[in-house]
Design an enzyme around this catalytic site. Structure first.
Site, PDB file in Angstrom:
ATOM      1  N   SER A 273      -3.040   9.716   8.166  1.00 17.61           N
ATOM      2  CA  SER A 273      -2.348   8.759   7.300  1.00 17.61           C
ATOM      3  C   SER A 273      -1.132   9.413   6.670  1.00 17.61           C
ATOM      4  CB  SER A 273      -3.291   8.263   6.196  1.00 17.61           C
ATOM      5  OG  SER A 273      -2.537   7.662   5.160  1.00 17.61           O
TER       6      SER A 273
ATOM      7  N   GLY B  81       0.820  -1.208   0.000  1.00 20.25           N
ATOM      8  CA  GLY B  81       0.000   0.000   0.000  1.00 20.25           C
ATOM      9  C   GLY B  81       0.851   1.253   0.000  1.00 20.25           C
TER      10      GLY B  81
ATOM     11  N   ASP C  77       1.191   0.030  12.965  1.00 13.93           N
ATOM     12  CA  ASP C  77       1.505  -1.312  12.453  1.00 13.93           C
ATOM     13  C   ASP C  77       1.820  -2.310  13.567  1.00 13.93           C
ATOM     14  OD1 ASP C  77       1.139  -0.489   9.842  1.00 13.93           O
ATOM     15  OD2 ASP C  77       3.225   0.133   9.614  1.00 13.93           O
TER      16      ASP C  77
END
Ligand code: S3P
Length: 444
Positions: free
Chosen positions: A174, A100, A327
């Protein structure tokens, strides 16, 4: 990848984990160094590049767009870039595999060049949302020629010949959205601004400055930032040193905390404060992790971390901490399973759109191994009992971090843990199995 190609792995409890090791280079910085090198005329060198599949896809994409890349036998990468707005028309679709980050950043980078570029990826990447980067890039003048449902891959975009600047407030925190806009903003005349309500990793900003761009980053609200880039800079080729990836270090770190008697040193782990949420949380849980040496390595602070097996207790993890450890939740959930008491991890909506639905995949991993776990809205609640039965099989759903978290669980659980497919570990952590074995792990 079909089932016949899958590579199962079994993790068993063995002796303590001991020794000294360095995990591979940071994935976020590796992607960015390649892309910025490609956007800079002249020769950029990159030392310590992560040579995982995700990053190698980005390298191949930069080549397809006209940059020249070579790797010396010693592992130094040289990138001969073509300059902002200078990308060539690629001969075919750019394949980003599972990545991604590589894909979204590259979409941003090509949005400011007058070329038409197609993007494809594996089944996991093809299911992930891309509208979040396409929306601001369309405002800057890029055009989506075709895309699958909801703006997903495969998609084709036409970059803007004359991109315009925007002021963009990201709808979710993000770093990928922020970076895509800033990379497109390089080609626009004037100031491109990104506002984020929660500060996310700032590697793009740091590297842009390192390559000579003018950029300011100011506090915004309680936890956010307002970042402004001056477009059309003369980027200067730079030397980049990639520090060890804290998101990879997380796996041997948590394993050493959980396997009794363990005592190990993880060398040169990047300790950028926007990446250290796991460290903070583990310390709150009672983890014995000490920075035995700290220094600056290519513009990032790094630390040699000594990790000693520790008794952990459950804690509450606030939603504001999520961007600094986004993560790390699968492996934190494993740590929480071995802790005494309840750990509530709040505000994890973004985990639903990672390489897998990580909220569900993490809960399923724990449940399969006898841990009581609940999902309440966007919160993950783990009921730790001090030990974990294990004995289950974990479905990785093409997600490297689920696979590695499951390995960590198996190393400390009462019974072996089987991982259905370990192949995706190579996307971010090549050599993981060998590195863990060298520390004493029983993996077969
Ligand atoms: C990354 C940002 C994060 C993270 C990903 C790497 C980056 O994603 O999950 O692994 O390098 O910018 P989001 O920006 O989508 O949260």
């Amino acid at each position: 990848m079909d089932f016949a190609d899958s590579t199962p792995l079994i993790a068993r409890r063995a002796g303590p984990l001991q020794g000294r090791t360095r995990v591979p280079g940071d994935k976020s910085i590796s992607h960015r160094a390649l892309i910025l090198g490609a956007l800079t005329v002249g020769e950029t060198t990159i030392a310590g590049l992560l040579e995982g599949e995700d990053v190698l896809h980005t390298a191949a994409a930069m080549r397809a767009l006209g940059a020249r890349l070579e790797r010396t036998p010693e592992g130094l990468w040289r990138v001969h870039g073509i300059g902002v707005g200078g990308f060539a028309q690629a001969g075919g679709p750019l394949d980003f595999g599972n990545s991604g980050t590589g894909c979204r950043l590259a979409i941003g980078a090509v949005a400011g060049s007058p070329v038409t570029t197609s993007f494809v990826g594996d089944a996991s990447l093809s299911g992930r949302p891309m509208r979040r980067v396409l929306d601001p890039l369309e405002q800057m003048g890029a055009r989506v020629i075709e895309a699958a449902d909801g703006g997903r891959l495969p998609l084709t975009i036409q970059g803007a010949a004359d991109p315009v600047t925007i002021v963009y407030e990201t709808p979710v925190p993000s770093a990928q959205i922020k970076s895509a806009v800033l990379l497109a903003g390089l080609a626009a005349p004037g100031e491109t601004t990104v506002i984020e309500a929660e500060a996310t990793r700032d590697h793009t900003e740091k590297l842009l400055r390192h390559f000579g761009a003018k950029l300011t980053s100011k506090p915004y609200g309680e936890h956010g930032r307002r970042i402004t880039l001056q477009g059309q800079p003369e980027l200067e080729p730079a030397n980049v040193v990639v520090p060890a990836d804290p998101s990879s270090a997380a796996f041997p770190m948590v394993a050493a905390l959980l396997v009794p008697g363990s005592d190990l040193i993880l060398d040169a782990v990047m300790s950028n404060p926007l990446r250290t949420g796991l460290l903070t949380t583990l310390r709150e849980m009672g983890a014995n992790i000490e920075a035995v040496a700290t220094r600056d390595d290519g513009g990032e602070e790094v630390a040699d971390l000594r990790v000693v097996a520790s008794k952990l207790k459950g804690v509450e993890v606030s939603p504001e901490r999520a961007p600094s450890m986004i993560d790390e939740y699968p492996v934190l959930a494993v740590a929480a399973s071995f802790a005494e008491g309840v750990t509530r991890m709040r505000g994890l909506k973004e985990l639903r759109v990672k390489e897998s639905d990580r909220l569900e995949a993490t809960a399923a991993m724990l449940r399969a191994n006898g841990v009581t776990v609940e999902i309440e809205g966007d919160d993950l609640i783990v009921h730790g009992k001090g030990n974990v039965a294990g004995g289950g099989e974990v479905a990785t759903h093409m997600d490297h971090r689920i696979a590695m978290a499951a390995v960590v669980m198996g190393l400390a659980a009462d019974n072996p843990v089987r991982i259905d497919d370990s192949a995706f570990i190579a996307t971010s952590f090549p050599g993981f199995v060998e590195l863990m074995r060298a520390l004493g792990a029983d993996l077969s």
